[in-house]
Design an enzyme around this catalytic site. Structure first.
Site, mmCIF file in Angstrom:
data_model
loop_
_atom_site.group_PDB
_atom_site.id
_atom_site.type_symbol
_atom_site.label_atom_id
_atom_site.label_comp_id
_atom_site.label_asym_id
_atom_site.label_seq_id
_atom_site.Cartn_x
_atom_site.Cartn_y
_atom_site.Cartn_z
ATOM 1 N N ALA A 1 0.854 -1.181 0.000
ATOM 2 C CA ALA A 1 0.000 0.000 0.000
ATOM 3 C C ALA A 1 0.895 1.237 0.000
ATOM 4 O O ALA A 1 2.042 1.187 0.459
ATOM 5 C CB ALA A 1 -0.894 -0.013 1.230
ATOM 6 N N GLY B 1 0.543 -5.201 0.834
ATOM 7 C CA GLY B 1 -0.679 -5.275 0.040
ATOM 8 C C GLY B 1 -0.419 -5.847 -1.354
ATOM 9 O O GLY B 1 -1.314 -6.434 -1.965
ATOM 10 N N GLU C 1 -0.534 -9.424 -0.836
ATOM 11 C CA GLU C 1 -1.938 -9.794 -0.604
ATOM 12 C C GLU C 1 -2.721 -9.814 -1.917
ATOM 13 O O GLU C 1 -3.562 -10.685 -2.142
ATOM 14 C CB GLU C 1 -2.575 -8.832 0.408
ATOM 15 C CG GLU C 1 -2.040 -9.096 1.822
ATOM 16 C CD GLU C 1 -2.419 -8.044 2.847
ATOM 17 O OE1 GLU C 1 -2.367 -6.843 2.516
ATOM 18 O OE2 GLU C 1 -2.763 -8.414 3.984
ATOM 19 N N GLU D 1 5.081 -5.221 6.938
ATOM 20 C CA GLU D 1 4.233 -4.398 7.823
ATOM 21 C C GLU D 1 4.803 -4.277 9.229
ATOM 22 O O GLU D 1 4.687 -3.247 9.894
ATOM 23 C CB GLU D 1 2.814 -4.978 7.906
ATOM 24 C CG GLU D 1 1.935 -4.715 6.694
ATOM 25 C CD GLU D 1 2.100 -5.738 5.584
ATOM 26 O OE1 GLU D 1 3.124 -6.457 5.577
ATOM 27 O OE2 GLU D 1 1.224 -5.811 4.718
HETATM 28 N N1 DAK Z 1 4.633 3.285 -0.610
HETATM 29 C C1 DAK Z 1 5.079 4.453 -1.118
HETATM 30 N N2 DAK Z 1 6.218 4.561 -1.824
HETATM 31 C C2 DAK Z 1 6.959 3.465 -2.016
HETATM 32 C C3 DAK Z 1 6.559 2.208 -1.504
HETATM 33 C C4 DAK Z 1 5.322 2.129 -0.775
HETATM 34 N N3 DAK Z 1 4.826 0.988 -0.289
HETATM 35 N N4 DAK Z 1 7.490 1.299 -1.841
HETATM 36 C C5 DAK Z 1 8.426 1.952 -2.550
HETATM 37 N N5 DAK Z 1 8.112 3.258 -2.658
HETATM 38 C C6 DAK Z 1 8.893 4.303 -3.348
HETATM 39 C C7 DAK Z 1 10.115 4.710 -2.553
HETATM 40 O O1 DAK Z 1 9.777 5.635 -1.565
HETATM 41 C C8 DAK Z 1 10.960 5.301 -3.662
HETATM 42 O O2 DAK Z 1 10.469 6.591 -3.961
HETATM 43 P P1 DAK Z 1 11.495 7.832 -4.168
HETATM 44 O O3 DAK Z 1 12.318 7.883 -2.958
HETATM 45 O O4 DAK Z 1 12.268 7.417 -5.420
HETATM 46 O O5 DAK Z 1 10.587 9.003 -4.404
HETATM 47 C C9 DAK Z 1 10.644 4.412 -4.850
HETATM 48 O O6 DAK Z 1 9.404 3.797 -4.567
HETATM 49 C C10 DAK Z 1 11.693 3.349 -5.100
HETATM 50 O O7 DAK Z 1 11.870 2.639 -3.888
HETATM 51 P P2 DAK Z 1 13.316 2.444 -3.202
HETATM 52 O O8 DAK Z 1 14.239 3.546 -3.575
HETATM 53 O O9 DAK Z 1 13.066 2.207 -1.774
HETATM 54 O O10 DAK Z 1 13.805 1.120 -3.929
HETATM 55 P P3 DAK Z 1 14.759 -0.029 -3.339
HETATM 56 O O11 DAK Z 1 15.045 -0.963 -4.463
HETATM 57 O O12 DAK Z 1 15.903 0.563 -2.588
HETATM 58 O O13 DAK Z 1 13.864 -0.801 -2.244
HETATM 59 C C11 DAK Z 1 11.839 -1.868 -1.456
HETATM 60 C C12 DAK Z 1 12.750 -1.521 -2.650
HETATM 61 C C13 DAK Z 1 10.589 -2.528 -2.008
HETATM 62 C C14 DAK Z 1 12.578 -2.900 -0.547
HETATM 63 C C15 DAK Z 1 11.518 -0.602 -0.637
HETATM 64 O O14 DAK Z 1 10.999 0.385 -1.520
HETATM 65 C C16 DAK Z 1 10.514 -0.819 0.431
HETATM 66 O O15 DAK Z 1 10.826 -1.345 1.517
HETATM 67 N N6 DAK Z 1 9.273 -0.366 0.151
HETATM 68 C C17 DAK Z 1 8.198 -0.382 1.152
HETATM 69 C C18 DAK Z 1 7.624 -1.760 1.379
HETATM 70 C C19 DAK Z 1 6.499 -1.652 2.376
HETATM 71 O O16 DAK Z 1 6.734 -1.440 3.577
HETATM 72 N N7 DAK Z 1 5.306 -1.698 1.889
HETATM 73 C C20 DAK Z 1 4.070 -1.351 2.631
HETATM 74 C C21 DAK Z 1 3.606 -2.458 3.571
HETATM 75 S S1 DAK Z 1 2.100 -2.020 4.373
HETATM 76 C C22 DAK Z 1 -5.398 -1.871 2.225
HETATM 77 C C23 DAK Z 1 -4.807 -2.852 1.462
HETATM 78 C C24 DAK Z 1 -3.499 -3.232 1.726
HETATM 79 C C25 DAK Z 1 -2.800 -2.625 2.768
HETATM 80 C C26 DAK Z 1 -3.381 -1.660 3.513
HETATM 81 C C27 DAK Z 1 -4.702 -1.262 3.262
HETATM 82 N N8 DAK Z 1 -6.788 -1.424 1.940
HETATM 83 C C28 DAK Z 1 -7.514 -2.048 0.857
HETATM 84 C C29 DAK Z 1 -7.392 -0.395 2.674
HETATM 85 C C30 DAK Z 1 -1.409 -3.014 2.906
HETATM 86 C C31 DAK Z 1 -0.493 -2.383 3.666
HETATM 87 C C32 DAK Z 1 0.920 -2.508 3.266
HETATM 88 O O17 DAK Z 1 1.236 -2.925 2.186
#
Ligand code: DAK
Length: 258
Positions: free
Chosen positions: A66, A109, A112, A132
């Site tokens: 997400a 997400g 998921e 998460e």
């Molecule tokens: N959200 C926003 N931006 C994101 C992102 C995310 N989830 N994942 C990556 N980005 C962005 C980064 O901020 C970066 O943007 P800039 O800095 O270039 O502006 C760009 O994408 C490239 O990412 P990285 O520079 O970080 O790239 P790396 O190769 O170094 O790292 C990575 C890749 C995937 C390991 C890293 O980006 C990362 O850890 N990303 C976050 C993963 C994460 O924590 N995801 C969220 C989990 S919580 C719902 C449905 C589902 C959910 C909630 C509600 N509803 C239907 C209501 C689910 C919740 C989640 O998913």
């Protein structure tokens, strides 16, 4: 089609292709994007020219979860009142096959969403995980349930507690994905399999999907009762007559989905 902001869609030879398209942020799922995905899944589900759908991501991710920018300042009651999961829950009501083609990160997400697909093909550099726990939250869109059903309690807990990423090879070993291929072959292989499904009797495909999912919730006895009703139901279709007649006449069947 350009009515969508965050996805791209194509229709070709019975296959509806949906590409998540925010590659700069690794296809992070914002609310509009989720709504667009659900909208097109439902449109394709009702489109008689489409037999199978494929969901994939542009760039180096399927979806990295997400959108954290959008989620960061949310609060409990705001999310409840906005009925945040209403769109999401409709994904599991789609009747036609949905195949995920996972081309990179499928996190949070994004994982998921992949687990909500019926089948998964993955490139050998795909990475699955639930980060998460590093954000002070937990999976909320089916992760704890679908991963546990897919790989069992101990492995699911280890991945969801640690936030460790699962490689494509591990995902294949655990039965999370159907097939792992080289990145350049991912779409070709996925489309080839989708084309095979698109040739089958559509009503059989549809009722098989419905019956198999019951196996996740029902006892074997209840599931078999359900299965039997669907088996009988197919005998009221034109395609059952056509399929069996074609066999007897030693020709290829021509299914109409009726
Ligand atoms: N959200 C926003 N931006 C994101 C992102 C995310 N989830 N994942 C990556 N980005 C962005 C980064 O901020 C970066 O943007 P800039 O800095 O270039 O502006 C760009 O994408 C490239 O990412 P990285 O520079 O970080 O790239 P790396 O190769 O170094 O790292 C990575 C890749 C995937 C390991 C890293 O980006 C990362 O850890 N990303 C976050 C993963 C994460 O924590 N995801 C969220 C989990 S919580 C719902 C449905 C589902 C959910 C909630 C509600 N509803 C239907 C209501 C689910 C919740 C989640 O998913």
């Amino acid at each position: 089609m350009d009515k969508f902001q965050f996805i791209e869609t194509e229709k070709e030879g019975g296959i509806g292709l949906i590409k998540l398209n925010r590659p700069k942020v690794l296809n992070a799922l914002n609310r509009t994007m989720i709504r667009e995905i659900v909208q097109i899944l439902e449109e394709f589900d009702l489109d008689h020219s489409i037999k199978v759908m494929i969901l994939t991501g542009n760039g180096r991710a399927f979806a990295a979860g997400a959108d954290i920018d959008e989620m960061a300042d949310k609060n409990t009651m705001g999310m409840e009142l906005a009925n945040q999961f209403a769109d999401w829950d409709r994904i599991s009501l789609v009747k036609k096959p949905v195949i995920g083609a996972v081309n990179g990160f499928a996190l949070g997400g994004g994982f998921e969403l992949a687990l909500a697909c019926d089948l998964l093909f993955a490139s050998d550099n795909a990475k699955f995980g639930f980060p998460e726990v590093n954000l002070g939250v937990m999976p909320g869109a089916g992760g704890t349930q679908r991963l546990t059903k897919a790989i069992g309690k101990t492995k699911a807990l280890a991945y969801i507690w640690s936030g460790d990423m699962m490689s494509a090879e591990e995902a294949s070993e655990y039965g999370v994905v159907n097939k792992v291929v080289a990145p350049e072959l991912l779409m070709e292989e996925t489309i080839r399999f989708a084309e095979r499904l698109a040739e089958k009797a559509p009503l059989s495909i549809r009722l098989i999907k419905e019956s198999v999912y019951k196996a996740l919730d029902y006892s074997v006895y209840e599931g078999m009762q359900f299965e039997r009703k669907n088996f009988y139901l197919l005998f009221s279709s034109e395609d059952q007559k056509e399929g069996m007649q074609a066999f007897l006449e030693k020709r290829k069947p021509s299914f109409k989905g009726k």
